[in-house]
Design an enzyme around this catalytic site. Structure first.
Site, PDB file in Angstrom:
ATOM      1  N   ARG A  86       0.852  -1.184   0.000  1.00 16.47           N
ATOM      2  CA  ARG A  86       0.000   0.000   0.000  1.00 16.47           C
ATOM      3  C   ARG A  86       0.894   1.243   0.000  1.00 16.47           C
ATOM      4  O   ARG A  86       1.711   1.416   0.898  1.00 16.47           O
ATOM      5  CB  ARG A  86      -0.894  -0.009   1.240  1.00 16.47           C
ATOM      6  N   HIS A 130      -3.041  10.848   0.820  1.00 13.24           N
ATOM      7  CA  HIS A 130      -2.519  10.607   2.169  1.00 13.24           C
ATOM      8  C   HIS A 130      -1.892  11.913   2.655  1.00 13.24           C
ATOM      9  O   HIS A 130      -0.708  11.995   2.924  1.00 13.24           O
ATOM     10  CB  HIS A 130      -1.518   9.453   2.163  1.00 13.24           C
ATOM     11  N   GLU A 175      -7.544   8.198   6.216  1.00 14.44           N
ATOM     12  CA  GLU A 175      -7.825   8.838   7.505  1.00 14.44           C
ATOM     13  C   GLU A 175      -8.321  10.276   7.367  1.00 14.44           C
ATOM     14  O   GLU A 175      -7.652  11.221   7.811  1.00 14.44           O
ATOM     15  CB  GLU A 175      -6.573   8.806   8.389  1.00 14.44           C
ATOM     16  N   ASN A 304      -7.653   1.466   9.841  1.00 14.78           N
ATOM     17  CA  ASN A 304      -6.366   1.681  10.508  1.00 14.78           C
ATOM     18  C   ASN A 304      -6.623   1.676  12.007  1.00 14.78           C
ATOM     19  O   ASN A 304      -7.452   2.454  12.498  1.00 14.78           O
ATOM     20  CB  ASN A 304      -5.757   3.029  10.116  1.00 14.78           C
ATOM     21  N   TYR A 306      -4.683   1.570  15.889  1.00 14.11           N
ATOM     22  CA  TYR A 306      -3.444   1.630  16.675  1.00 14.11           C
ATOM     23  C   TYR A 306      -3.670   1.443  18.169  1.00 14.11           C
ATOM     24  O   TYR A 306      -2.901   0.779  18.833  1.00 14.11           O
ATOM     25  CB  TYR A 306      -2.732   2.971  16.436  1.00 14.11           C
ATOM     26  N   GLU A 380      -3.593  -0.337   8.033  1.00 13.19           N
ATOM     27  CA  GLU A 380      -2.441   0.076   8.846  1.00 13.19           C
ATOM     28  C   GLU A 380      -2.591  -0.477  10.248  1.00 13.19           C
ATOM     29  O   GLU A 380      -3.666  -0.412  10.844  1.00 13.19           O
ATOM     30  CB  GLU A 380      -2.353   1.606   8.996  1.00 13.19           C
TER      31      GLU A 380
END
Ligand code: IFM
Length: 482
Positions: A86, A130, A175, A304, A306, A380
């Site tokens: 990606r 991005h 995002e 994504n 985290y 991600e």
């Protein structure tokens, strides 16, 4: 081939055949060469030069020098054995001022990249945006104005026509929460604006840009698989107190529902519209027909993940301290009257993000239950740690291996729960420019010596390569996962 369940005897959890294993990067974070081959300036070139905006005054001018070291990075991907990569296209390489004809030298760079991936049997997964908006468009209002969405549609058309024959999987935006709320609300990201009304308008125009891009991709690239990548979280209240429960609902509304509801249900959440009712221009920029465009059918959702968040109402921060929590010094939701908490004793990454892999499983299950059964890719997931090259010339990042192992296990838990997860991309292939943290935070499974550009594979790179080869993970759980 069967996958082993959470209660099976074997700790080895097999993934379904064809599960996509990938690595992810983004243009501004790795490419460098910001003035080469006709590239125009982006908002990050400008923002990173503002005093105090980025740690140590770092910029993406050189970054990992991927622009000149692409072959070496392709070889790293090939040896890693990923089935997908990606990357993002830098809009200012394609249209230096965000409009007008294509810059062929910019397109050529991505042609070479895509060809190099195909030669190694790695599927390109292309992100169109991005965060590196051409500065010239920011000067005309950036994402706060509708025109930027129109310009984005033109840019998408150029890229889709140029690369469509070699790229099947397309991600419109990465995002959009960060672009809007960190970029125009908190001012922590480019363009560094602190205005909640503008952040809300940017939220809508980014989603509109996504909506405009979808039919363009479908018509320019027959058979294209089109999706959007959202950074989503598991927002939990710090206590059962009704104020804290309401605070968690607001955090969830801002981070998750402001994006999931328009994309999958064609509406903005009522509570958020009420919360931002006085914001100027806020969501008053929404026009008839916009939400139908935004909620067109997709082929997949990129997630994504985290860290999870625990929040309380701001009036209850002292109570939270007395209950043993730390209250985070920097609030990621500056306008929501919430305070984010850190749980003492819980492991954290170098970003100060709490490690809790079970948040990924519960998030995926919730997406399936409330929003979509489309294929999901974890586009991600990864961690920054204070890596160093040891005297034997190795980077032994056992903490990153543990993080990845726990989170890949959490993905498997979601599969066991029936969630349609079809791939996982580690963030990131390379140590890179971590936005306002500059080069002070290393997320890579490959160490980059920034003064020289030399690459060195870390322990986590070898662990991930073995995981990909085995198409399985040895099951691991994180603290607080039960
Ligand atoms: O580095 C970023 C990436 O650009 C977007 N997602 C989060 C990563 C870590 O902060």
């Amino acid at each position: 081939m069967s996958t082993s369940g959470p209660n099976s005897q074997s700790p080895i959890r097999l993934f379904p055949p064809g599960f996509l294993w990938g690595a992810a990067t983004a243009s501004y974070q790795i490419e460098g060469a910001t003035t080469e081959d006709g590239r125009g300036p982006s908002i990050w070139d400008t923002f990173s030069r503002q005093p105090g905006a980025v740690w140590n005054g770092d910029t993406g001018d050189v970054a990992c020098d991927h622009y000149h070291r692409m072959e070496e990075d392709l070889d790293l991907l090939g040896e890693l054995g990923v089935t997908a990569y990606r990357f993002s296209v830098a809009w200012p390489r394609i249209q230096p001022t965000g409009k007008g004809p294509a810059n062929q030298r910019g397109l050529d760079f991505y042609h070479r990249l895509v060809d190099g991936l195909r030669a190694r049997r790695i599927e390109p997964t292309l992100t169109l945006y991005h965060w590196d908006l051409p500065q010239a468009l920011e000067d005309e209002g950036g994402w706060c104005v509708r025109d930027t969405a129109e310009r984005f549609a033109e840019y998408v058309d150029i890229v889709a026509r140029a690369l469509g024959s070699d790229v099947e999987r397309w991600i419109t935006l990465n995002e959009p929460w960060c672009s809007s709320w960190l970029g125009y609300g908190a001012g922590q990201h480019a363009p560094g604006v602190r205005d909640i009304g503008k952040a809300a308008a940017a939220n809508h125009h980014l989603l509109l840009a996504h909506g405009m891009a979808v039919p363009i991709l479908r018509s320019a690239v027959p058979g294209a698989k089109v999706g959007i990548t959202l950074n989503l979280g598991d927002e939990r209240p710090g206590s059962e107190h009704e104020l804290d429960v309401a605070a968690a609902e607001r955090a969830d509304g801002n981070l998750n529902r402001l994006f999931l509801e328009p994309v999958f249900h064609g509406r903005y959440p009522e509570d958020m519209l009420a919360h931002y009712a006085k914001a100027d221009p806020g969501f008053s920029v929404v026009r008839e027909g916009d939400l139908a465009l935004i909620s067109q059918p997709l082929d997949f959702l990129g997630v994504n993940y985290y860290f999870p968040s625990t929040v309380v109402d701001e009036s209850r921060a002292t109570e939270a301290r007395l209950a043993g929590y730390f209250v985070a010094p920097i609030e990621m939701f500056p306008d929501l009257h919430v305070r984010s908490l850190e749980t003492p004793g819980r492991d954290k990454t170098a970003m100060d993000w709490e490690i809790q892999a079970s948040g990924l499983t519960s998030l995926l299950v919730r997406i399936r239950d409330e929003y979509t059964t489309l294929p999901i890719y974890i586009t991600e997931n990864g961690a920054a740690f204070d890596d160093y090259v040891d005297p034997n010339g190795r980077v032994l990042d056992a903490n990153r291996v543990a993080y990845l192992q726990e989170h890949i296990s959490a993905v498997h838990d979601a599969l066991d729960a029936g969630v349609n997860v079809q791939g996982y991309f580690v963030w990131s292939l390379l140590d890179n420019f971590e936005w306002s943290f500059g080069y002070s935070r290393r997320f890579g499974i490959v160490w980059v010596d920034f003064p020289t550009g030399t690459r060195l594979t870390k322990q986590s790179y070898h662990w991930y390569r073995d995981t990909i080869r085995a198409n399985s993970v040895e099951y691991a759980t994180s603290i607080g996962s039960s």
